[in-house]
Design an enzyme around this catalytic site. Structure first.
Site, PDB file in Angstrom:
ATOM      1  N   CYS A 138       0.801  -1.224   0.000  1.00  0.00           N
ATOM      2  CA  CYS A 138       0.000   0.000   0.000  1.00  0.00           C
ATOM      3  C   CYS A 138       0.838   1.280   0.000  1.00  0.00           C
ATOM      4  O   CYS A 138       0.288   2.367  -0.196  1.00  0.00           O
ATOM      5  CB  CYS A 138      -0.936   0.008   1.203  1.00  0.00           C
ATOM      6  SG  CYS A 138      -1.680  -1.601   1.531  1.00  0.00           S
ATOM      7  N   HIS A 193      -3.536   8.293   4.906  1.00  0.00           N
ATOM      8  CA  HIS A 193      -3.627   6.937   4.376  1.00  0.00           C
ATOM      9  C   HIS A 193      -5.046   6.423   4.603  1.00  0.00           C
ATOM     10  O   HIS A 193      -5.642   5.834   3.710  1.00  0.00           O
ATOM     11  CB  HIS A 193      -2.601   6.033   5.060  1.00  0.00           C
ATOM     12  CG  HIS A 193      -2.510   4.671   4.472  1.00  0.00           C
ATOM     13  ND1 HIS A 193      -2.169   4.458   3.162  1.00  0.00           N
ATOM     14  CD2 HIS A 193      -2.738   3.441   5.018  1.00  0.00           C
ATOM     15  CE1 HIS A 193      -2.173   3.147   2.910  1.00  0.00           C
ATOM     16  NE2 HIS A 193      -2.524   2.521   4.014  1.00  0.00           N
ATOM     17  N   HIS A 251      -9.471   1.117  -1.572  1.00  0.00           N
ATOM     18  CA  HIS A 251      -8.019   1.043  -1.398  1.00  0.00           C
ATOM     19  C   HIS A 251      -7.375   0.494  -2.666  1.00  0.00           C
ATOM     20  O   HIS A 251      -7.511  -0.687  -2.984  1.00  0.00           O
ATOM     21  CB  HIS A 251      -7.721   0.140  -0.197  1.00  0.00           C
ATOM     22  CG  HIS A 251      -6.328   0.273   0.324  1.00  0.00           C
ATOM     23  ND1 HIS A 251      -5.299   0.797  -0.419  1.00  0.00           N
ATOM     24  CD2 HIS A 251      -5.785  -0.062   1.534  1.00  0.00           C
ATOM     25  CE1 HIS A 251      -4.186   0.782   0.304  1.00  0.00           C
ATOM     26  NE2 HIS A 251      -4.466   0.274   1.489  1.00  0.00           N
ATOM     27  N   LYS A 307      -9.617   7.384   0.182  1.00  0.00           N
ATOM     28  CA  LYS A 307     -10.100   5.994   0.154  1.00  0.00           C
ATOM     29  C   LYS A 307     -11.575   5.886   0.515  1.00  0.00           C
ATOM     30  O   LYS A 307     -12.214   4.879   0.209  1.00  0.00           O
ATOM     31  CB  LYS A 307      -9.258   5.122   1.093  1.00  0.00           C
ATOM     32  CG  LYS A 307      -7.835   4.894   0.618  1.00  0.00           C
ATOM     33  CD  LYS A 307      -7.064   4.016   1.582  1.00  0.00           C
ATOM     34  CE  LYS A 307      -5.613   3.867   1.155  1.00  0.00           C
ATOM     35  NZ  LYS A 307      -4.851   5.147   1.222  1.00  0.00           N
ATOM     36  N   GLU A 311      -2.643   6.132  12.738  1.00  0.00           N
ATOM     37  CA  GLU A 311      -2.309   7.318  11.949  1.00  0.00           C
ATOM     38  C   GLU A 311      -2.646   8.592  12.718  1.00  0.00           C
ATOM     39  O   GLU A 311      -1.887   9.562  12.686  1.00  0.00           O
ATOM     40  CB  GLU A 311      -3.040   7.302  10.616  1.00  0.00           C
ATOM     41  CG  GLU A 311      -2.654   8.454   9.710  1.00  0.00           C
ATOM     42  CD  GLU A 311      -3.112   8.296   8.278  1.00  0.00           C
ATOM     43  OE1 GLU A 311      -2.612   9.036   7.401  1.00  0.00           O
ATOM     44  OE2 GLU A 311      -3.982   7.431   8.010  1.00  0.00           O
ATOM     45  N   PHE A 367       0.814  -2.827   4.685  1.00  0.00           N
ATOM     46  CA  PHE A 367       1.049  -4.138   5.282  1.00  0.00           C
ATOM     47  C   PHE A 367       2.550  -4.424   5.217  1.00  0.00           C
ATOM     48  O   PHE A 367       3.217  -4.083   4.242  1.00  0.00           O
ATOM     49  CB  PHE A 367       0.305  -5.224   4.498  1.00  0.00           C
ATOM     50  CG  PHE A 367      -1.123  -5.434   4.934  1.00  0.00           C
ATOM     51  CD1 PHE A 367      -1.772  -4.526   5.733  1.00  0.00           C
ATOM     52  CD2 PHE A 367      -1.804  -6.564   4.529  1.00  0.00           C
ATOM     53  CE1 PHE A 367      -3.085  -4.725   6.135  1.00  0.00           C
ATOM     54  CE2 PHE A 367      -3.125  -6.782   4.918  1.00  0.00           C
ATOM     55  CZ  PHE A 367      -3.760  -5.860   5.720  1.00  0.00           C
TER      56      PHE A 367
END
Length: 426
Positions: free
Chosen positions: A173, A314, A351, A346, A325, A410
């Site tokens: 990501c 994000h 995503h 998003k 975050e 990830f």
């Protein structure tokens, strides 16, 4: 002395539209691109929705200018998105008017985090089990291109006649942010005068949807109301929505771009990357390496936190990521964390994994150009733990001179970019 880096072109194929302009319009309008999955029969799946590219012209991602495998129609669905976005970005940057030697052109591309189509692997296994090995040898040798992560990156580089460095990477990501950041470095150091950079992905296969569902990463609560499914920072968030698409940008030596009369969308001034070393799928509750990545990007940009006018989050909509975050933003920004607008694209696109940071950069550039911050859709029930300004539900007029772009993946890898208005340092 390090060279300045201009963004002179941008292209996009996303759930909000098949151009950068259409994607920005969707973001500015707070429009959702999430709907029923149609890439496979998902009727028996727990998750039946996605941020899916629709109405895409396959010819945009193949044919002349898409490399040998592109001309032969052998590129994957995801790579075709990438080629189409790259072509758009080049046209936006000036196309044939770009007078840069091919050996001074490079590419840095975040390829799909996917794999060969599972059905193809099943078919191969059945042939082996049936001992009809002859069928395996009847496959076209060039079909191996479909299974190569590098094929899409090479086709994209070829579309821009890049004969300098080619970087093909896969950091999930955070991929597009890493690709854009590494391209930025090559221009800073004088290795290239122009770099094509970004990411592409299409994790809308049944294997990917099933895998992320089993991980508990995807929301399965909004199959009947898909546009309400992606809910970053909302109290009812329950996982992310998988998406697909591509975003590509053209980066150039700033002075050379001005000399040729190029339009400069923005200037990249900071990039930093870190690793959490925490868990593969979870973000550390205290923000971990995300804080260090944000600080590093701000330090290189020579900006204090209170000089940032917009944070493109994000913001996945998973319970843990949004807490992490938010903690990282508070750690880095201090009191300014409560003043700076923050939003998550998003919430509208889903995503896009390897391409996600490209969408975030597009949002930052749009906010700088139009003085408008896209909203965080579906944030109608605030979470008491998450008490910052996430620009809920509706876009907001706001002057943006400098924006921070976040990308956390990830595996615990983080990448952050700082982009400033084109005239901010001239």
């Amino acid at each position: 002395m390090k060279r300045r880096v201009a963004i002179t072109g941008i292209g996009a194929v996303t759930p909000l539209g098949n151009t950068a302009a259409d994607t920005w319009q969707g973001l500015a309008q707070g429009r959702s691109g999430i709907g029923p999955l149609t890439t496979f029969d998902a009727s028996t799946f727990a998750v039946r929705i996605a941020g899916q590219v629709r109405g895409f012209d396959e010819g945009e991602g193949e044919g002349e200018g898409a490399g040998e495998v592109g001309r032969d129609g052998r590129l994957s669905r995801a790579a075709r998105f990438g080629v189409a976005a790259a072509r758009q970005a080049l046209r936006d940057a000036g196309g044939d008017r770009i007078d840069v030697d091919p050996y001074e052109r490079g590419a840095a591309i975040a390829g799909t985090v996917g794999r060969p189509p599972l059905q193809e692997l099943i078919d191969m296994s059945q042939r082996i089990i049936s001992s009809d090995h002859r069928e395996l040898y009847r496959q076209a040798p060039a079909d191996v291109a479909l299974r190569s992560q590098n094929a899409g990156a090479a086709a994209i580089a070829d579309s821009a006649d890049c004969r300098g460095p080619l970087i093909s990477l896969s950091t999930a990501c955070a991929g597009a942010a890493h690709a854009i950041g590494e391209a930025y470095r090559h221009i800073q150091e004088g290795d290239c005068a122009l770099m094509l950079a970004g990411g592409f992905d299409a994790l809308t296969t049944w294997m990917d949807v099933l895998g992320f569902s089993l991980l508990g990463a995807l929301t399965d609560r909004f199959n009947d109301t898909p546009q309400q499914a992606s809910r970053p920072f909302d109290a009812r968030r329950s996982g992310f929505v998988v998406g697909e698409g591509a975003v590509m940008v053209v980066l150039e030596d700033y002075d050379r771009a001005l000399a040729r009369g190029a339009r400069v969308h923005g200037e990249l001034t900071g990039y930093s990357s870190t690793l959490n070393a925490y868990r593969i799928t979870d973000s550390p509750p205290d923000g971990g390496g995300a804080s260090a990545a944000m600080r590093g990007a701000l330090t290189e940009a020579e900006l204090a936190p209170d000089a940032i006018d917009y944070v493109v989050a994000h913001g996945t909509g998973t319970p843990g990521n949004d807490v992490s975050e938010t903690a990282a933003i508070k750690d880095v920004f201090g009191r300014h964390a409560y003043d700076v607008p923050i939003s998550s694209p998003k919430s509208m696109t889903g995503h896009l994994t390897s391409a996600a940071a490209g969408v975030n950069l597009l949002a930052a550039l749009g906010a700088i150009r139009h003085g408008l911050i896209p909203p965080t859709l579906n944030l109608d029930r605030p979470d008491p733990q998450l008490d910052l300004d996430y620009v809920p539900l509706h876009a907001r007029r706001h002057r943006v001179r400098a924006a921070l772009v976040n990308a956390f993946a990830f595996g615990g890898t983080n990448a952050c970019l700082v982009v400033r208005a084109a005239e901010a340092r001239t």
